[in-house]
Design a protein around this motif. Structure first.
Motif, mmCIF file in Angstrom:
data_model
loop_
_atom_site.group_PDB
_atom_site.id
_atom_site.type_symbol
_atom_site.label_atom_id
_atom_site.label_comp_id
_atom_site.label_asym_id
_atom_site.label_seq_id
_atom_site.Cartn_x
_atom_site.Cartn_y
_atom_site.Cartn_z
ATOM 1 N N GLN A 171 0.821 -1.213 0.000
ATOM 2 C CA GLN A 171 0.000 0.000 0.000
ATOM 3 C C GLN A 171 0.857 1.265 0.000
ATOM 4 O O GLN A 171 0.593 2.216 -0.750
ATOM 5 C CB GLN A 171 -0.935 0.004 1.213
ATOM 6 N N LYS A 172 1.890 1.262 0.797
ATOM 7 C CA LYS A 172 2.749 2.442 0.914
ATOM 8 C C LYS A 172 3.465 2.743 -0.395
ATOM 9 O O LYS A 172 3.615 3.913 -0.784
ATOM 10 C CB LYS A 172 3.768 2.208 2.052
ATOM 11 N N GLN A 175 0.800 4.247 -2.839
ATOM 12 C CA GLN A 175 0.430 5.611 -2.470
ATOM 13 C C GLN A 175 1.558 6.597 -2.705
ATOM 14 O O GLN A 175 1.329 7.741 -3.125
ATOM 15 C CB GLN A 175 -0.019 5.640 -1.007
ATOM 16 N N LYS A 179 1.349 9.711 -5.363
ATOM 17 C CA LYS A 179 1.641 11.069 -4.913
ATOM 18 C C LYS A 179 2.599 11.760 -5.878
ATOM 19 O O LYS A 179 2.463 12.959 -6.167
ATOM 20 C CB LYS A 179 2.251 11.027 -3.505
ATOM 21 N N THR A 210 -6.809 2.258 -0.194
ATOM 22 C CA THR A 210 -5.544 2.765 -0.737
ATOM 23 C C THR A 210 -5.746 3.999 -1.609
ATOM 24 O O THR A 210 -4.991 4.974 -1.520
ATOM 25 C CB THR A 210 -4.845 1.663 -1.551
ATOM 26 N N LYS A 212 -8.422 5.998 -1.670
ATOM 27 C CA LYS A 212 -9.138 7.060 -0.953
ATOM 28 C C LYS A 212 -10.165 7.774 -1.837
ATOM 29 O O LYS A 212 -10.313 9.016 -1.791
ATOM 30 C CB LYS A 212 -8.156 8.082 -0.374
#
Length: 359
Positions: A171-172, A175, A179, A210, A212
């Protein structure tokens, strides 16, 4: 030469290793008694007729060959390797954490030798008193080849593979990439990260959390790939691999295979990655800290297996590494391609057989 082999035959990472080891045993005309772990399914692989016949014969005559004096090689997790098929047993296993429990050490010591796919695991078990722990690296699947095809033109294509897990920072990673590059048409991220242990509705919920509620036109979500040649196409299609940003691995096949095919991988400089990833063949990222292995799903605090920590990274460092990798797109990773020979499965099997038949 006779050998009992107990191993999973499927399209998952362990099954892929089993398949490649069996192929090497076939080349050496080893008389094999094959005991599959779980239901055999080799539909992911394009077997030759002779290899298919070898596997079928090895399964069919497994009870005929079974003898207490014939060595057994088992490919499996420590959890589930407490039983022996014959008097002499060797275990080949993956291990990602760093604090072997008493039970894990007992199971390791129960084997005549336990082969770990990383020197990190070997070192941690030896520190715990398992003097029979040995490091034998796995190899490059010879079915993976450079296709030479053109895929996405004028787009820098990132890839992320492997089942969705906390330890892998799935997930990180996604994301962080969104970004930096989300909805920028010059970039694409292809993710093949479905965890088959999760129900479909759970994976949908994970993706919703994830993203959003945002929609991204340059995020490509790929379902599980059924064939090895489909995995090969995906590895060839990407320019930059992000799978190496996992915080703990027993080898990390997707990142390794991508690097072997001349791609550029961002690799966290920890655990098994240190056995194959270097500054010359990868974009190395230094860990920023540690996190407990416990994830409430696959790793449980206080359990008899898989205790310890995984490694973490800072978002800013990953963005810098992505930018560095961008500048390498178009350059073939020649040092990465050299890994195909350095870590061939022929060498893996040679090391296993040397140990089994010289002791």
């Amino acid at each position: 030469m006779k050998l009992i082999l107990e191993a999973p035959l499927n399209s998952l990472s362990f099954g892929n290793v089993s398949y490649n080891i069996i192929r090497e045993l076939h080349k050496r005309n080893v008389e094999l008694g094959l005991f599959p772990i779980g239901e055999p399914d080799l539909s992911a692989y394009d077997l030759t007729d002779t290899l298919k016949e070898y596997i079928e014969n090895s399964i069919n005559k497994r009870w005929e060959i079974l003898n207490s004096q014939i060595p057994c090689l088992k490919l499996w997790h420590l959890n589930g390797s407490e039983n022996r098929k014959t008097k002499v047993q060797y275990l080949f296993t993956f291990y990602e954490t760093n604090e072997p429990t008493d039970i894990e050490l007992k199971i390791c010591n129960l084997q005549d030798k336990t082969f770990f796919s990383s020197s990190y695991a070997q070192e941690n078990f030896k520190k715990g008193g398992a003097n029979n722990a040995q490091f034998i690296p796995i190899g490059f699947d010879e079915d993976f080849k450079i296709t030479g095809k053109d895929y996405l033109k004028d787009v820098i294509h990132f890839g992320l593979m492997g089942k969705w897990e906390k330890r892998k920072h799935t997930q990180k990673i996604i994301q962080t990439w969104l970004k930096k590059y989300g909805n920028n048409p010059k970039y694409q991220l292809s993710c093949c990260v479905t965890n088959r242990h999760f129900p479909a509705e759970q994976m949908q919920g994970i993706w919703a959390e994830t993203l959003k509620g945002e929609n991204y036109n340059n995020l490509n979500i790929i379902p599980p790939l059924a064939k090895n040649n489909e995995v090969n196409e995906l590895l060839n299609a990407i320019d930059i691999d992000l799978t190496g940003l996992s915080g703990g691995e027993g080898w990390n096949l997707p990142a390794f295979n991508a690097t072997c095919l001349g791609k550029w991988s961002l690799v966290l400089n920890c655990t098994s990655h240190k056995d194959w990833a270097t500054e010359e063949n990868s974009i190395l990222v230094e860990p920023s800290g540690e996190m407990p292995a416990d994830d409430g799903v696959f790793f449980t605090k206080g359990a008899p297996f898989n205790q310890g920590i995984f490694y973490t990274w800072e978002e800013e460092e990953i963005i810098k590494a992505m930018e560095k990798a961008e500048n390498k797109v178009g350059q073939i990773n020649t040092e990465g391609e050299k890994l195909r020979d350095k870590f061939a499965y022929s060498k893996t099997v040679d090391a296993i057989l040397d140990c089994i038949y010289s002791s």
